[in-house]
Scaffold this motif. Structure first.
Motif, PDB file in Angstrom:
ATOM      1  N   THR A  36       0.825  -1.202   0.000  1.00 54.29           N
ATOM      2  CA  THR A  36       0.000   0.000   0.000  1.00 54.29           C
ATOM      3  C   THR A  36       0.860   1.253   0.000  1.00 54.29           C
ATOM      4  O   THR A  36       2.089   1.187  -0.108  1.00 54.29           O
ATOM      5  CB  THR A  36      -0.937  -0.040   1.224  1.00 54.29           C
ATOM      6  N   SER A  37       0.201   2.408   0.137  1.00 50.46           N
ATOM      7  CA  SER A  37       0.864   3.699  -0.029  1.00 50.46           C
ATOM      8  C   SER A  37       1.245   4.371   1.281  1.00 50.46           C
ATOM      9  O   SER A  37       1.947   5.379   1.269  1.00 50.46           O
ATOM     10  CB  SER A  37      -0.035   4.639  -0.827  1.00 50.46           C
ATOM     11  N   SER A  38       0.779   3.862   2.424  1.00 56.85           N
ATOM     12  CA  SER A  38       1.136   4.449   3.710  1.00 56.85           C
ATOM     13  C   SER A  38       0.771   3.486   4.819  1.00 56.85           C
ATOM     14  O   SER A  38       0.112   2.456   4.594  1.00 56.85           O
ATOM     15  CB  SER A  38       0.424   5.788   3.940  1.00 56.85           C
ATOM     16  N   ALA A  39       1.139   3.834   6.034  1.00 53.17           N
ATOM     17  CA  ALA A  39       0.889   2.966   7.178  1.00 53.17           C
ATOM     18  C   ALA A  39      -0.568   2.926   7.594  1.00 53.17           C
ATOM     19  O   ALA A  39      -0.939   2.111   8.451  1.00 53.17           O
ATOM     20  CB  ALA A  39       1.743   3.421   8.364  1.00 53.17           C
ATOM     21  N   GLN A  40      -1.411   3.789   7.019  1.00 56.45           N
ATOM     22  CA  GLN A  40      -2.839   3.777   7.347  1.00 56.45           C
ATOM     23  C   GLN A  40      -3.714   3.474   6.134  1.00 56.45           C
ATOM     24  O   GLN A  40      -4.937   3.608   6.204  1.00 56.45           O
ATOM     25  CB  GLN A  40      -3.265   5.118   7.963  1.00 56.45           C
ATOM     26  N   ALA A  41      -3.128   3.037   5.053  1.00 63.56           N
ATOM     27  CA  ALA A  41      -3.890   2.820   3.822  1.00 63.56           C
ATOM     28  C   ALA A  41      -3.922   1.352   3.459  1.00 63.56           C
ATOM     29  O   ALA A  41      -3.112   0.551   3.926  1.00 63.56           O
ATOM     30  CB  ALA A  41      -3.278   3.629   2.675  1.00 63.56           C
ATOM     31  N   GLY A  42      -4.879   0.990   2.585  1.00 64.91           N
ATOM     32  CA  GLY A  42      -4.879  -0.317   1.954  1.00 64.91           C
ATOM     33  C   GLY A  42      -5.674  -1.380   2.675  1.00 64.91           C
ATOM     34  O   GLY A  42      -6.062  -1.233   3.834  1.00 64.91           O
TER      35      GLY A  42
END
Length: 767
Positions: free
Chosen positions: A749-755
């Motif tokens: 994913t694109s960040s630690a809070q995404a996906g």
């Protein structure tokens, strides 16, 4: 009694072959490396046999360089050196090392005193705080970490090494590898942020860059010094120099791995930390400096104190006086004393009275002299003392171009509503407003000592150079950094009203980040917030450019601005680098190495916090009796790894080549990434895991890999990673890596809070 010399000799020769395979030591066959090490050791021991106890103490004595001194205001006692006194000490052999003096010609004069006028002719070791560049200043390390680019970090460290080594320097007090999880702490600006893996990767890259590929004896190598050993960044409440208290699993799982990675990359010196760790000051801590560093990791270089750190054992309440502090530090494993002079003053008496064995003094001297030998100083004591080479290398055009590249790659686009960015280079009136609009004093950032002031590019200069008609740009400061400016807001509002778009340059000054700059509130100073509110009231579209050395709390008009860009302190090419992004010459590709909180009170905060036994549902605005604050969710406003491009990037579902990972096998994890935009972009695909059930509670996510991927407009690529059991491991209760069979969440994913995650099962343990 242990034969310290024999033990040292075995450990030195044991690692010679291993170091030889890595360029940081010497590029020769392992057998040749062993022979060279053995010859150096014989040479060093012959010297030690001839040395008086005062001369031995002198080799462990490090003083500020009074000959090439430049006022820097980075330490409390700067500028107190006496050239005549230090000259006498060099002749007497009672100082073996000088730091923070730069200059090839003067370096030769100083070294000549040691080599030609002292009894034993032992060359001096010259060190310096070259943190993010010498004359050519690169982005501060935290900014460069946002590039998620090991090759870039390696190249900027290499350029800094070339300039330092050409200016009479042998050692740099970098990289800082402290994992920083409390943004109130000011020194996070010197490191790589909150994630362990990113810190490890960049620690290796920077050591390799400083030390080069041809061996430490090469004229272009700088001895790297990872710091601060250890757990310095975990000071309670984010306060500088404060105490730290943590479990063994936290120490070994979070704060030690970047150091171990740096040593495995070839670093042969390390600097101690100011803090105490679980009640024992790091600079007098045998568990850190001997048991872990020497006995477990087989480190063969030398340990240098931070500035007067051994003397501070007295203030810690850990030593009675200077003599006691010198004894404790030396016996714990410290080899070199910085500035305090305690080793020089007290070692002779400590040995005479039997409080410190002569073997321990000889061991420390041997480590220092063997490092000088590895640097080739006995064969070429005047390396780095060629003024012509200094003139050609320092501040070269090639390095300036690299500084601009690094600046561009370090910038993070947090928000871009309505595709406000990039701005047009013509046909658009722009008001550049804020204390950093035309500022050059704060482009270098903290820990810049020798930067070329004439090379500093302001935002105004960079913008005007990028615009077809520079007259379309108006500039108004509006306020100073921490104080209101008489009439400033009125001028700024008028400038905004006359413009099509406003660019607000706000944030911190260089003096608000760095050592001794802890903050209770990590927000933008009140005068700047007032300026932002007044400008926002004009209704003009606003782009916020943040200048900062830490993650910050954003609020009000700043938080609500349609476009927000994190520009950090980007070095000499700051104005040009920011203009390249703002006007679309380049698409932003940086990612946050630190989480931007909703509120300052969330500190300490890192994305890989544990979910607790009462996890919050962060989708709910209010929820009681769970792990959250009354005022906000247990999330970041902008999380670790977040960053936008000028494309429109989307992710497909995560797929696994197999649903089960065999204990000794591997699984391919992949995802389709699409750029639906009209510009080529660089996307950073991040691999996170979560261990659902373990013998110790685990974080909600942990970064285990990442990859930068170039995507043309409209292009889709499948990005694949290979996952092995070792990447699922954590530090267990026995302080060793471990993992149990079971179910894991896997994100690409694109960040630690995404996906969205996929499920992977780790199979049973096999023999």
């Amino acid at each position: 009694m242990i034969d310290v010399r024999a033990t040292d000799r075995r450990s030195i020769l044991a690692v010679a072959a291993g170091l030889a395979t890595f360029g940081a030591a010497m590029v020769v066959a392992p057998r040749g490396a062993e022979a060279k090490q053995a010859a150096d050791l014989d040479r060093v021991d012959a010297l030690i046999a001839r040395m008086t106890i005062q001369e031995k103490a002198g080799q462990l004595n490090l003083l500020g360089d009074p000959f090439r001194f430049r006022p820097m205001n980075v330490n409390p006692l700067d500028g107190q050196g006496d050239p005549a006194r230090v000259t006498r000490m060099i002749r007497e052999g009672t100082v073996g090392n000088l730091f923070n003096g730069v200059g090839a010609e003067a370096g030769r004069r100083i070294q000549r005193i040691a080599v030609e006028e002292s009894r034993l002719g032992i060359p001096l070791l010259f060190a310096a705080d070259i943190i993010h560049g010498l004359k050519t200043v690169f982005p501060v390390p935290l900014a460069e970490a946002a590039a998620f680019d090991a090759d870039l970090a390696r190249r900027t460290a290499r350029a800094a090494a070339l300039e330092g080594a050409a200016s009479g320097i042998h050692q740099t007090y970098a990289p800082m590898v402290d994992v920083a999880r409390d943004q109130r702490w000011g020194r996070g600006v010197e490191g790589a942020g909150e994630d362990v893996l990113l810190n490890e990767i960049l620690a290796v890259a920077r050591v390799q860059g400083f030390q080069g590929e041809r061996g430490l004896a090469d004229r272009d190598a700088l001895l790297a010094t990872p710091k601060h050993f250890a757990a310095y960044s975990a000071g309670l409440a984010g306060m500088e120099y404060n105490s730290t208290d943590m479990s063994e699993a936290t120490l070994r799982g979070t704060f030690l791995p970047p150091f171990q990675a740096a040593f495995e990359a070839g670093a042969l010196s390390v600097m101690t930390a100011f803090n105490d760790l679980n009640g024992v000051p790091a600079s007098g801590n045998p568990y850190l400096l001997t048991e872990i560093l020497r006995d477990e990791w087989n480190f063969t270089g030398f340990v240098v104190s931070d500035y007067t750190a051994e003397q501070e054992l007295i203030a810690h309440g850990f030593a009675v006086d200077g003599r006691d502090a010198a004894r404790i530090a030396l016996m714990a494993g410290m080899d070199m004393s910085m500035v305090s002079g305690l080793f020089l003053e007290h070692i002779p008496d400590l040995v005479e009275k039997g409080d410190v064995p002569m073997a321990r003094v000889d061991q420390a001297v041997r480590r220092v002299l063997m490092t000088k030998a590895a640097l080739g100083l006995f064969d070429d004591p005047y390396r780095g003392c060629d003024p012509e080479r200094e003139r050609l290398v320092v501040g070269s055009r090639e390095h300036r171009d690299l500084a601009r590249e690094a600046a561009v790659k370090s910038i993070v686009l947090l928000k871009n509503e309505g595709d406000l960015l990039p701005l047009k280079t013509e046909g658009q009136k722009i008001a550049l407003i804020g204390p950093f609009a035309d500022d050059v004093e704060n482009v270098f950032g903290p820990w810049t000592i020798w930067g070329d002031d004439n090379s500093r590019v302001s935002l105004e200069t960079g913008f005007r150079a990028a615009m077809t008609n520079p007259q379309d740009l108006s500039v108004a400061r509006g306020s100073d950094v921490e104080e209101a400016l008489a009439g400033g807001i009125d001028d700024a509002v008028q400038a905004a009203l006359a413009a099509d778009v406003v660019v607000l340059a706000l944030g911190e000054s260089s003096r608000m980040s760095g050592e001794a700059q802890s903050r209770t509130e990590i927000d933008i100073p009140a005068p700047q917030r007032a300026l932002a509110e007044a400008v926002a009231a004009t209704g003009k579209p606003i782009v916020v450019l943040l200048r900062n050395g830490r993650a910050m709390e954003l609020s009000g008009a700043v938080k609500d601005a349609p476009a927000i860009v994190v520009t950090w302190f980007l070095g000499g090419e700051m104005g040009n680098g920011v203009a390249d992004i703002v006007f679309g010459k380049a698409s932003p590709s940086g990612r946050l190495p630190v989480s931007f909180p909703h509120r300052s009170g969330q500190q300490p905060y890192s994305y890989d916090h544990k979910v607790t036994g009462r996890p919050a549902n962060n989708a709910l605005a209010t929820q009681e009796y769970v792990a959250r604050y009354r005022e906000t969710t247990n999330t970041a406003l902008y999380p670790f790894g977040h960053g936008l491009t000028y494309g429109t990037v989307s992710y497909g579902d995560v797929t696994l080549s197999e649903p089960t990972l065999d204990w000794t096998g591997e699984v391919e994890v992949s995802v389709e990434v699409t750029n639906a935009g009209e510009r080529e972009v660089v996307e950073t695909v991040q691999l996170y895991i979560r261990d659902r059930v373990a013998d110790l509670t685990q974080p909600g996510r942990r970064l285990r890999d990442f990859r930068k991927v170039e995507l043309a407009a409209g292009e889709t690529k499948t990005v694949a990673f290979t996952l092995r059991r070792e990447q699922l491991e954590y530090i267990g209760a026995d302080a060793r890596p471990t993992v149990q069979p079971g179910v894991f969440d896997i994100w690409l994913t694109s960040s630690a809070q995404a996906g969205q995650s996929a499920l992977l099962t780790l199979g049973p343990r096999t023999a």
